[in-house]
Design a protein around this motif. Sequence first.
Motif, short mmCIF file in Angstrom:
data_model
loop_
_atom_site.label_atom_id
_atom_site.label_comp_id
_atom_site.label_asym_id
_atom_site.label_seq_id
_atom_site.Cartn_x
_atom_site.Cartn_y
_atom_site.Cartn_z
N GLY A 1 0.60 -1.38 -0.09
CA GLY A 1 0.12 -0.26 -0.21
C GLY A 1 0.78 1.26 -0.07
N THR A 2 0.23 2.40 0.62
CA THR A 2 1.02 3.79 0.79
C THR A 2 1.42 3.79 1.62
OG1 THR A 2 -1.38 4.85 -0.11
CG2 THR A 2 0.05 4.17 -2.23
N LEU A 3 0.60 3.51 2.88
CA LEU A 3 0.28 4.36 4.26
C LEU A 3 1.94 3.53 5.02
CD1 LEU A 3 -1.20 5.41 6.90
CD2 LEU A 3 -1.31 2.78 7.31
N SER A 4 2.70 4.76 5.46
CA SER A 4 3.76 4.69 5.86
C SER A 4 3.78 3.96 7.62
CB SER A 4 4.39 5.92 5.84
OG SER A 4 3.92 6.68 7.26
N VAL A 5 4.98 3.31 7.43
CA VAL A 5 5.10 1.99 8.72
C VAL A 5 4.18 2.77 9.83
CG1 VAL A 5 6.59 0.59 9.92
CG2 VAL A 5 6.46 0.86 7.27
N ASP A 6 5.18 4.59 10.15
CA ASP A 6 4.97 5.23 11.30
C ASP A 6 3.39 5.12 11.40
OD1 ASP A 6 7.34 4.97 12.12
OD2 ASP A 6 8.05 6.45 10.23
N GLY A 7 2.39 6.01 10.37
CA GLY A 7 1.20 6.35 10.08
C GLY A 7 0.34 4.91 10.44
N PHE A 8 0.88 4.40 9.82
CA PHE A 8 -0.19 2.83 10.18
C PHE A 8 -0.33 2.47 12.30
CE2 PHE A 8 0.24 -1.63 11.47
CZ PHE A 8 -1.54 -1.86 10.86
N CYS A 9 1.18 2.83 12.97
CA CYS A 9 1.52 2.63 14.35
C CYS A 9 0.75 3.92 14.69
CB CYS A 9 2.97 2.61 14.53
SG CYS A 9 3.77 1.10 13.64
N LYS A 10 0.75 4.87 14.01
CA LYS A 10 0.44 6.20 14.76
C LYS A 10 -1.67 5.88 14.77
CE LYS A 10 -0.18 10.62 15.25
NZ LYS A 10 0.10 12.23 14.42
N ILE A 11 -2.46 5.11 13.85
CA ILE A 11 -2.79 4.97 13.97
C ILE A 11 -4.00 3.82 15.25
CG2 ILE A 11 -5.77 3.54 12.82
CD1 ILE A 11 -4.04 5.14 10.16
#
Length: 362
Positions: free
Chosen positions: A88-98
């Motif tokens: 996908g396009t979501l960063s790992v850090d962005g995913f973890c933040k969610i």
Amino acid sequence: MTKEQFKQITKSNVLLPAAFFERTEHIYQTFGAFLDSGANFFIAPTYLYSKEAEKLEAFRQTENAAKEHAFVCSAVAPPKERTVFSGGTLSVDGFCKIIKNEAAFLYENAPGAVMFLFGFQTLAEAKYAVYAVKEVCVLPVCVLLDFQNNLHLADGFNIASSVITLQSLGISALGVMAEDCDLALDILLEMKEFASVPLFVFPGAGGFITPTEYAQYAQDFVNNKCVMFGAGKGADARFTAQIAKELWQLEPFMPDFPTVNAVCGKNQICFFDFENRTIGKNTKLIEIDLEKVSKLSEVDFIIEKLIQAGLPPVCFLSKEIDILERAVFAYPGRAAVKSDEYGEITAKEYGALILSGQEGDF
């Protein structure tokens, strides 16, 4: 509930959880029917709602239905968008933040007895979610994976690699969603060969299977290290009632070894003896020297290259804590590590297998 308390419960009982897979306006009534049918572990369906007020109301109705006769658990589901390491396009850090935001909100406002990570379709995202949840809560963590009919996750990881990777992170139980009981049993039979944590299943009830036929799988599940058997998609309280009739006479059969000394890529596993020597057919372990890497973005670039190469089993070499932590964290499977004492401590906390370097390496 602590991880030790959860362990004691699963040692002495086969649990009968209840969960929702679609929204309903009748949470209280539906869970009440599950309770009357014998369910004793309710997973609050907060993951089906987007607004905080709706999540809290879903949890409140679940608690009211439980009436202190069943455990109420929290649950976090993956976001719809995939991470860059899962196509996908979501960063790992962005995913973890969610995931962290959701888990922290539930832990602070609707704390359950256990935290379920519910319906993850890729190993990378299940792994990142475990890290994220452990940062914000101390509840036992149970992971529910959604395997495809080909016995692989959506990112291509097989059952063995998924089990070895996730249980190395210190989770309390590992479960599987499947479209029917036959598929769930096929997956469970392979999971239990590598399991050092209790297992659970949520099979679907599609087709023409009756509640009685569905419940007859209970003994096969329990005999293969399954400590929770819940009604999956298409199965209502009638199925739970039949499961309860089968489970009351069954005792849990727990995993009989504490650790699995292995590292894995997508579908390749390297096993080690207790002196860190490779054993079995696959002895190929690729060493990745990170000593000259200074930026986290460079680590992510290396992980992307490993994914393109089919994710072979790897061993990361580094003494830089931040670099080593990122590599072990981002690598979708379970990695090995050679480092100094401080690096080994950090890497072990992130689930890596520690391999002592040769004299003079570090």
